[in-house]
Motif scaffolding. Structure first.
Motif, mmCIF file in Angstrom:
data_model
loop_
_atom_site.group_PDB
_atom_site.id
_atom_site.type_symbol
_atom_site.label_atom_id
_atom_site.label_comp_id
_atom_site.label_asym_id
_atom_site.label_seq_id
_atom_site.Cartn_x
_atom_site.Cartn_y
_atom_site.Cartn_z
ATOM 1 N N PRO A 9 -34.871 18.517 31.176
ATOM 2 C CA PRO A 9 -35.706 17.483 31.667
ATOM 3 C C PRO A 9 -36.902 17.701 31.963
ATOM 4 C CG PRO A 9 -33.651 17.758 32.863
ATOM 5 C CD PRO A 9 -33.791 19.079 32.057
ATOM 6 N N ALA A 10 -37.547 18.980 32.295
ATOM 7 C CA ALA A 10 -38.898 19.262 32.721
ATOM 8 C C ALA A 10 -39.743 19.105 31.236
ATOM 9 C CB ALA A 10 -39.219 20.518 33.328
ATOM 10 N N ALA A 11 -38.920 19.686 30.262
ATOM 11 C CA ALA A 11 -39.606 19.983 28.912
ATOM 12 C C ALA A 11 -39.776 18.509 28.267
ATOM 13 C CB ALA A 11 -38.672 20.687 27.908
ATOM 14 N N ARG A 12 -38.757 17.504 28.391
ATOM 15 C CA ARG A 12 -38.824 16.175 28.058
ATOM 16 C C ARG A 12 -40.039 15.338 28.682
ATOM 17 N NH1 ARG A 12 -32.916 16.337 27.762
ATOM 18 N NH2 ARG A 12 -33.220 15.053 29.757
ATOM 19 N N ARG A 13 -40.023 15.754 29.993
ATOM 20 C CA ARG A 13 -41.353 15.077 30.673
ATOM 21 C C ARG A 13 -42.640 15.615 30.301
ATOM 22 N NH1 ARG A 13 -40.196 17.428 35.224
ATOM 23 N NH2 ARG A 13 -38.282 16.278 35.771
ATOM 24 N N VAL A 125 -44.999 22.643 37.338
ATOM 25 C CA VAL A 125 -45.969 22.457 38.158
ATOM 26 C C VAL A 125 -47.403 22.015 37.069
ATOM 27 C CG1 VAL A 125 -48.058 23.988 39.210
ATOM 28 C CG2 VAL A 125 -45.445 23.965 39.767
ATOM 29 N N HIS A 126 -47.291 22.704 35.916
ATOM 30 C CA HIS A 126 -48.343 22.173 34.892
ATOM 31 C C HIS A 126 -48.186 20.933 34.498
ATOM 32 C CE1 HIS A 126 -50.320 26.117 34.735
ATOM 33 N NE2 HIS A 126 -49.556 26.845 34.145
ATOM 34 N N GLY A 127 -47.078 20.114 34.493
ATOM 35 C CA GLY A 127 -46.721 18.825 34.224
ATOM 36 C C GLY A 127 -47.278 18.365 35.280
ATOM 37 N N TRP A 128 -47.289 18.442 36.517
ATOM 38 C CA TRP A 128 -47.970 17.875 37.705
ATOM 39 C C TRP A 128 -49.437 17.769 37.191
ATOM 40 C CZ3 TRP A 128 -51.647 19.197 41.243
ATOM 41 C CH2 TRP A 128 -51.964 18.326 42.281
ATOM 42 N N ASP A 129 -49.896 19.139 37.081
ATOM 43 C CA ASP A 129 -51.502 19.155 36.559
ATOM 44 C C ASP A 129 -51.964 18.381 35.586
ATOM 45 O OD1 ASP A 129 -51.905 21.473 38.430
ATOM 46 O OD2 ASP A 129 -51.192 22.786 36.769
ATOM 47 N N GLY A 135 -54.433 11.103 34.669
ATOM 48 C CA GLY A 135 -54.192 9.828 35.335
ATOM 49 C C GLY A 135 -52.918 9.107 35.225
ATOM 50 N N GLN A 136 -51.960 9.907 35.047
ATOM 51 C CA GLN A 136 -50.762 9.336 34.749
ATOM 52 C C GLN A 136 -49.574 9.500 35.961
ATOM 53 O OE1 GLN A 136 -48.415 10.718 31.036
ATOM 54 N NE2 GLN A 136 -50.484 11.149 30.208
ATOM 55 N N SER A 137 -48.593 8.837 35.994
ATOM 56 C CA SER A 137 -47.809 9.222 37.334
ATOM 57 C C SER A 137 -46.734 10.326 36.909
ATOM 58 C CB SER A 137 -46.996 7.951 37.729
ATOM 59 O OG SER A 137 -46.101 7.605 36.439
ATOM 60 N N TYR A 138 -46.050 10.980 37.819
ATOM 61 C CA TYR A 138 -45.416 12.102 37.853
ATOM 62 C C TYR A 138 -44.378 12.234 38.741
ATOM 63 C CZ TYR A 138 -44.007 16.901 36.990
ATOM 64 O OH TYR A 138 -43.277 18.156 36.621
ATOM 65 N N ALA A 139 -43.215 12.368 38.326
ATOM 66 C CA ALA A 139 -41.897 12.447 39.201
ATOM 67 C C ALA A 139 -40.982 13.483 38.660
ATOM 68 C CB ALA A 139 -41.088 11.106 39.690
ATOM 69 N N ALA A 140 -40.924 14.821 39.421
ATOM 70 C CA ALA A 140 -39.808 15.702 38.766
ATOM 71 C C ALA A 140 -38.389 15.349 39.647
ATOM 72 C CB ALA A 140 -40.327 17.336 39.370
ATOM 73 N N GLY A 141 -37.392 16.138 39.202
ATOM 74 C CA GLY A 141 -36.123 15.849 39.669
ATOM 75 C C GLY A 141 -36.006 16.715 40.832
ATOM 76 N N ASP A 142 -35.101 16.334 42.016
ATOM 77 C CA ASP A 142 -34.915 17.150 43.242
ATOM 78 C C ASP A 142 -34.851 18.419 42.942
ATOM 79 O OD1 ASP A 142 -36.038 15.051 44.485
ATOM 80 O OD2 ASP A 142 -33.900 14.197 45.211
ATOM 81 N N ASP A 143 -33.607 18.537 41.833
ATOM 82 C CA ASP A 143 -32.878 19.761 41.644
ATOM 83 C C ASP A 143 -33.996 20.865 40.723
ATOM 84 O OD1 ASP A 143 -33.058 18.317 39.484
ATOM 85 O OD2 ASP A 143 -31.075 19.134 38.321
#
Length: 199
Positions: A9-13, A125-129, A135-143
């Motif tokens: 999921p993190a890789a796809r995001r 973390v770098h996805g968030w960065d 200027g994009q939205s970001y939401a990672a999975g709780d797990d």
């Protein structure tokens, strides 16, 4: 933590974020000090490869160099190449063997389990960065966030909040009841309220 996280999921995001970064944004600042968005994307390109080797325990001649962070190092086809590397990274860490024994990444020897958690943390973390810088939205999975917190919190505690060289800077204070993602971002030395327009 007995179960191993799924990096897919993190890789796809991450791949989706990169697909929406226009060329003119590559010089934009990021939450990582003195690192442009293009340089951070180059870092992601390198770490995707390094942590795939770490999972497979199959290294190039001369070992795995530390990931760079230089926009000039981005290949012209990076929008196609990096998502392919991210897919390969997630696939490599689906193997139970990846999490066993010792491996190395960026020239550092470490247990496979730790390397897998470093890889997940880098993606989240770098996805968030990258999302903030672009200027994009970001939401990672709780797990994913919980797995990263379980990995990062002890390291931050051992460093007395001073940061872990090569991984992240000094922790930033946030309220105890802050959202889990904000707590993770703060632990890794970033202000959860950072935006590109602040710089």
């Amino acid at each position: 933590m007995s179960s191993t996280p799924d990096l897919a999921p993190a890789a796809r995001r991450m791949a989706a974020l990169l697909a929406n970064v226009p060329d003119y944004r590559l010089t934009a600042p990021t939450p990582c000090a003195d690192t442009s968005l293009g340089a951070l994307i180059d870092h992601v390109n390198g770490l995707a490869l390094a942590f795939t080797w770490a999972a497979e325990k199959d290294f190039p001649e001369g070992g795995s160099p530390p990931p760079s962070a230089d926009a000039a190092g981005l290949p012209p086809d990076w929008r196609a190449r990096i998502p392919e590397r991210l897919d390969a990274l997630a696939a490599a860490w689906r193997s139970p063997d990846a999490w066993q024994g010792m491996t190395k990444a960026g020239g550092i020897d470490l247990p496979g389990r730790e390397a897998g958690h470093v890889a997940l943390n880098e993606l989240v973390v770098h996805g968030w960065d990258i999302a903030r810088a672009a200027g994009q939205s970001y939401a990672a999975g709780d797990d994913e966030i919980e797995a990263c917190l379980a990995f990062v919190a002890p390291a931050v505690e051992q460093s007395n909040g001073e940061g872990v060289p090569g991984l992240f800077g000094p922790a930033v204070d946030v309220p105890a009841d802050a959202p889990a993602l904000d707590r993770l971002i703060a632990m890794t030395g970033r202000s959860p309220s950072w935006t590109a327009s602040q710089t």
